[in-house]
Design an enzyme around this catalytic site. Structure first.
Site, short mmCIF file in Angstrom:
data_model
loop_
_atom_site.label_atom_id
_atom_site.label_comp_id
_atom_site.label_asym_id
_atom_site.label_seq_id
_atom_site.Cartn_x
_atom_site.Cartn_y
_atom_site.Cartn_z
N ALA A 132 -7.34 9.93 -15.60
CA ALA A 132 -6.08 9.43 -16.17
C ALA A 132 -5.99 7.93 -15.94
O ALA A 132 -6.18 7.45 -14.82
CB ALA A 132 -4.89 10.13 -15.50
N GLY A 169 -12.96 -0.95 3.00
CA GLY A 169 -13.89 -0.62 1.90
C GLY A 169 -15.11 0.17 2.34
O GLY A 169 -15.01 1.33 2.71
N GLY A 222 -12.04 -11.88 -7.86
CA GLY A 222 -11.52 -10.52 -7.91
C GLY A 222 -11.36 -9.81 -6.58
O GLY A 222 -11.22 -8.60 -6.52
N LYS A 246 -3.56 -1.86 6.78
CA LYS A 246 -4.81 -1.24 7.24
C LYS A 246 -4.76 -1.01 8.75
O LYS A 246 -5.20 0.03 9.25
CB LYS A 246 -5.99 -2.13 6.86
CG LYS A 246 -6.21 -2.21 5.34
CD LYS A 246 -7.16 -3.33 4.99
CE LYS A 246 -7.36 -3.46 3.48
NZ LYS A 246 -7.98 -4.72 3.09
#
Ligand code: HSE
Length: 437
Positions: free
Chosen positions: A46, A137, A190, A208
């Site tokens: 989606a 990450g 980015g 975090k």
């Protein structure tokens, strides 16, 4: 069920990370099937914008604009929630759990805001939530704390948890860029959040840290309650001066269990050159964890970006398929268990050395006033540098750069307040940074 029946997965969001996840699942399907014991099939994705061209080709009909359909699809057993934001993400995760799905998410903001509600809901329904990609990450810090280090009481952790800030600081340090152009470069590349203020004011790192604290110390903290200072007042000169003193500046998110309770903060700090955290450059993340049994462990890697974050998401997906997530999630359901919560230390009581730059009138007796204000508050000077022209060339003013001996934040703040009231001190400049011991 046949052992090779594919696991059907729904993914919400196909931006940078989602594209990376789809790419791994499509291009490395054999490897993933071997690791998961069954094929993992992206049945539905989606997205907000169905008209956008995608970098990964998915079979026709997989991409749609309808997350509700995906959440209710009885064939889908795992929902990977990668869309940013908080309120809609919360609703989607809760609804997917209600519909019997397990969750994999990289959305730290929703966990930092609503982790307790989400985790309680999942535990009640016997479902799991895997979120290694939400913190640092590609560094497997969540699974390391949640699985590999469970014999330990973590006593402290210090992390560079925001790649954007580390990139900006490194750029200012290495290329002498000013703050604004370093931020613009981070945005171009980015790394930055949609709203880069969340990066540079320390909010992203605090979110975090709040997640790690819940796991490492069995203690719940609202991320907004973490004392945080951003990097937006740093000037290239600060970084050069710190270097001359033998330090680099890094945005450090830290939690340590001291005599006064759990000390938490996110702040730019001086870190001694040569120590592992000081050598972390560019958009990398790093975390130094101290456990009472294992000693110090240091993790280093890419904390943002397509492939590193997708690596963590797909590992969580495999863990969910093989059943590891369910076991870990059940046994580390710390989030609502307050029985072992630690008290929080008052920030005013935290102790450290300080780097301090004070811009003062270059007149007789000024140094005595500065030393007096520090001394009256019990702050002792360890090193003092005054040069004729450091960088602030406002006529008649000079910069004093000093390192203090250890004192409490409260005493240093009282001295700072007193300094600001002195007529000889310029109010619009100067900075005080704690030193990481
Ligand atoms: N903006 C974040 C960072 C991305 O720079 O670290 C990963 O959360």
């Amino acid at each position: 069920m046949n052992i090779l029946t594919p696991v059907q997965v729904g993914m919400i969001g196909m931006g940078v990370v989602g594209t990376g996840v789809a790419r791994i699942l499509v291009q490395h399907a054999d490897r993933i099937t071997r690791r998961a014991g069954r094929p993992i099939r992206l049945k539905r994705v989606a997205v907000r914008d169905t008209g956008r061209t995608r970098d990964v080709e998915l079979p026709a009909g997989v991409i749609s604009g309808d997350a509700a359909d995906l959440i209710q699809d009885p064939e889908i057993s795992i929902v990977v929630q990668l869309m940013g934001g908080v309120d809609l993400a919360r609703q989607q995760i809760l609804a997917a759990l209600t519909h019997g799905k397990d969750i994999v998410t990289a959305n730290k903001a929703v966990l930092a805001e609503h982790g307790t509600e989400i985790f309680d809901h999942a535990l009640r329904l016997g479902r799991s939530v895997a979120y290694d990609a939400a913190v640092a990450g590609g560094i497997p810090i969540v699974s390391n704390i949640g699985q590999c280090l469970t014999a330990n009481q973590i006593t402290s952790l210090h992390g560079i948890l925001n790649g954007t800030c580390n990139f900006i600081i490194s750029k200012m340090e290495e290329d002498h860029s000013d703050y604004a152009s370093a931020v613009a470069e981070a945005q171009r590349r980015g790394f930055a959040e949609a709203d880069p203020r969340m990066d540079v004011d320390g909010s992203d790192a605090a979110q975090k840290l709040a997640i790690l604290v819940q796991m490492a110390f069995d203690t719940q903290i609202g991320w907004r309650d973490i004392h945080r200072v951003g990097i937006d007042r740093l000037e290239p000169a600060e970084l050069q001066l710190a270097k001359e003193l033998g330090y680099r500046v890094r945005l450090i998110a830290s939690a340590s269990h001291g005599n006064n309770g759990l000390e938490l903060q996110v702040a730019p700090r001086l870190v001694r050159i040569g120590s592992p955290l000081a050598e972390v450059r560019g958009a990398y993340n790093a975390i130094s964890v101290n456990g009472d049994m294992v000693g110090t462990i240091f993790y280093h890697g890419l904390g943002a970006g397509q492939s590193p974050t997708a690596s963590a998401v797909v590992a969580d997906l495999i863990d969910t398929v093989v059943g590891r997530s369910a076991i870990t999630f059940r046994t580390t359901g710390h989030w609502s268990d307050h029985e072992h919560s630690l008290p929080f230390a008052d920030v005013a009581q935290t102790r450290s050395r300080f780097y301090w730059r004070i811009t003062v009138q270059d007149d007789p007796g000024v140094l005595a006033q500065i030393a007096g204000a520090l001394g009256q508050n019990g702050v002792s000077i360890a090193t003092l540098i005054q040069r004729e022209s450091v960088f602030d060339s406002v006529p008649g003013y000079t910069n004093l750069v000093l390192m203090t001996h250890e004192s409490s934040e409260g005493a240093a703040l009282a001295a700072e307040t007193q300094l600001r009231q002195l007529a000889v001190v310029r109010k619009d400049t100067g900075i005080r940074l704690p030193v990481l011991n």
